[in-house]
Design a protein around this motif. Structure first.
Motif, short mmCIF file in Angstrom:
data_model
loop_
_atom_site.label_atom_id
_atom_site.label_comp_id
_atom_site.label_asym_id
_atom_site.label_seq_id
_atom_site.Cartn_x
_atom_site.Cartn_y
_atom_site.Cartn_z
N ALA A 81 28.02 -10.79 -24.96
CA ALA A 81 27.78 -9.60 -24.15
C ALA A 81 29.01 -8.70 -24.09
O ALA A 81 28.89 -7.50 -23.88
CB ALA A 81 27.38 -10.03 -22.74
N GLU A 82 30.19 -9.26 -24.29
CA GLU A 82 31.40 -8.47 -24.12
C GLU A 82 31.91 -7.86 -25.41
O GLU A 82 32.88 -7.13 -25.40
CB GLU A 82 32.52 -9.35 -23.54
CG GLU A 82 32.15 -9.95 -22.20
CD GLU A 82 33.20 -10.94 -21.74
OE1 GLU A 82 34.39 -10.59 -21.81
OE2 GLU A 82 32.83 -12.04 -21.35
N VAL A 83 31.27 -8.18 -26.50
CA VAL A 83 31.75 -7.65 -27.77
C VAL A 83 30.65 -6.87 -28.46
O VAL A 83 29.47 -7.02 -28.16
CB VAL A 83 32.26 -8.76 -28.72
CG1 VAL A 83 33.37 -9.56 -28.08
CG2 VAL A 83 31.13 -9.66 -29.16
N CYS A 84 31.08 -6.03 -29.38
CA CYS A 84 30.15 -5.24 -30.16
C CYS A 84 30.00 -5.96 -31.50
O CYS A 84 30.99 -6.30 -32.14
CB CYS A 84 30.81 -3.87 -30.29
SG CYS A 84 30.22 -2.82 -31.54
N VAL A 85 28.77 -6.24 -31.89
CA VAL A 85 28.56 -7.00 -33.12
C VAL A 85 28.26 -6.05 -34.28
O VAL A 85 27.45 -5.13 -34.15
CB VAL A 85 27.42 -8.03 -32.94
CG1 VAL A 85 27.10 -8.73 -34.25
CG2 VAL A 85 27.78 -9.04 -31.87
#
Ligand code: ATP
Ligand code: MG
Length: 207
Positions: free
Chosen positions: A149-153
């Motif tokens: 949820a905290e990173v951009c994939v």
């Protein structure tokens, strides 16, 4: 420059390969970045002592990125004494670009390491973390750690290239062409970085 969107691609780059370059370019395009700065690590504390000298790794990174107007290479970690701490580098970049947006680009395998450091919370405040998926990597591992949820994939084309494999190929006298830029291959051979001499023959071979 204010409002700049800056991508940061950290790594050992021993040597830099097409997987790194494709990932950086994909991040630049997908996230609309103005620039991607490559940050070769100084003295790596998580890797073996036989890592190629920082200066050689820096120069290979320059050779590999020179033709792309949106790419640059920073010496901050190479010139810093002692081990590399991402949080320190992010603080410095944040101070230089107070109004900018920082995007820290890593492979999905590396992000788990980074986000389990003690400074992970500060890192996440300083920059948006971008996790590039790598062949064979299961994103469920990130989810299991509660990290996704905290990173951009970022999905990058499947490039199962690693520096480890490139080094093994050099040492065994096998082809590295099309896995790393030609300039990097020639530089590595010229300086005998991976157990090869200037002719590309494995040391201890016929000459
Ligand atoms: P080594 O095999 O020595 O660990 P490496 O190929 O993983 O080298 P690093 O310099 O450790 O390269 O990686 C720098 C960054 O690039 C890391 O965030 C890593 O996850 C990412 N990366 C490395 N290879 C790829 C690839 N083929 N595709 C996408 N990202 C990659
Ligand atoms: Mg690695």
């Amino acid at each position: 420059m204010s409002g700049q969107r800056l991508g940061i691609m950290g790594g050992t780059f021993d040597p830099i390969h097409l997987g790194h370059l494709v990932t950086a370019e994909q991040a630049r395009a997908d996230l609309g970045l103005d620039e991607v700065v490559f940050l070769p690590a100084g003295q790596p504390w998580q890797k073996d002592d036989d890592t190629t000298s920082a200066e050689h790794r820096y120069l290979m990174t320059v050779l590999a990125t020179a033709a792309n107007p949106a790419f640059s290479v920073s010496r901050v970690e190479v010139d810093r004494d002692g081990p590399t701490y991402t949080v320190q580098t992010l603080r410095e970049l944040r101070a230089q670009l107070p109004d900018g947006e920082l995007y820290f680009i890593t492979g999905a395998d590396a992000i788990l390491n980074i986000l389990t450091w003690k400074d992970a919370d500060e890192c996440l405040e300083l920059a948006t973390f971008v996790a590039a998926t790598r062949p064979g990597y299961d994103l469920a591992r990130l989810e299991a750690e509660g990290i996704r949820a905290e990173v951009c994939v970022l999905d990058v084309p499947a490039l199962a290239i690693s520096s480890t494999d490139v080094r093994e190929r050099f040492a065994a006298g096998r082809a590295v062409r099309y896995l790393i830029p030609r300039e990097v291959e020639e530089f590595a051979r010229k300086h005998g970085l991976y157990g090869t001499d200037g002719n590309g023959l494995a040391l201890g071979g016929v000459v």
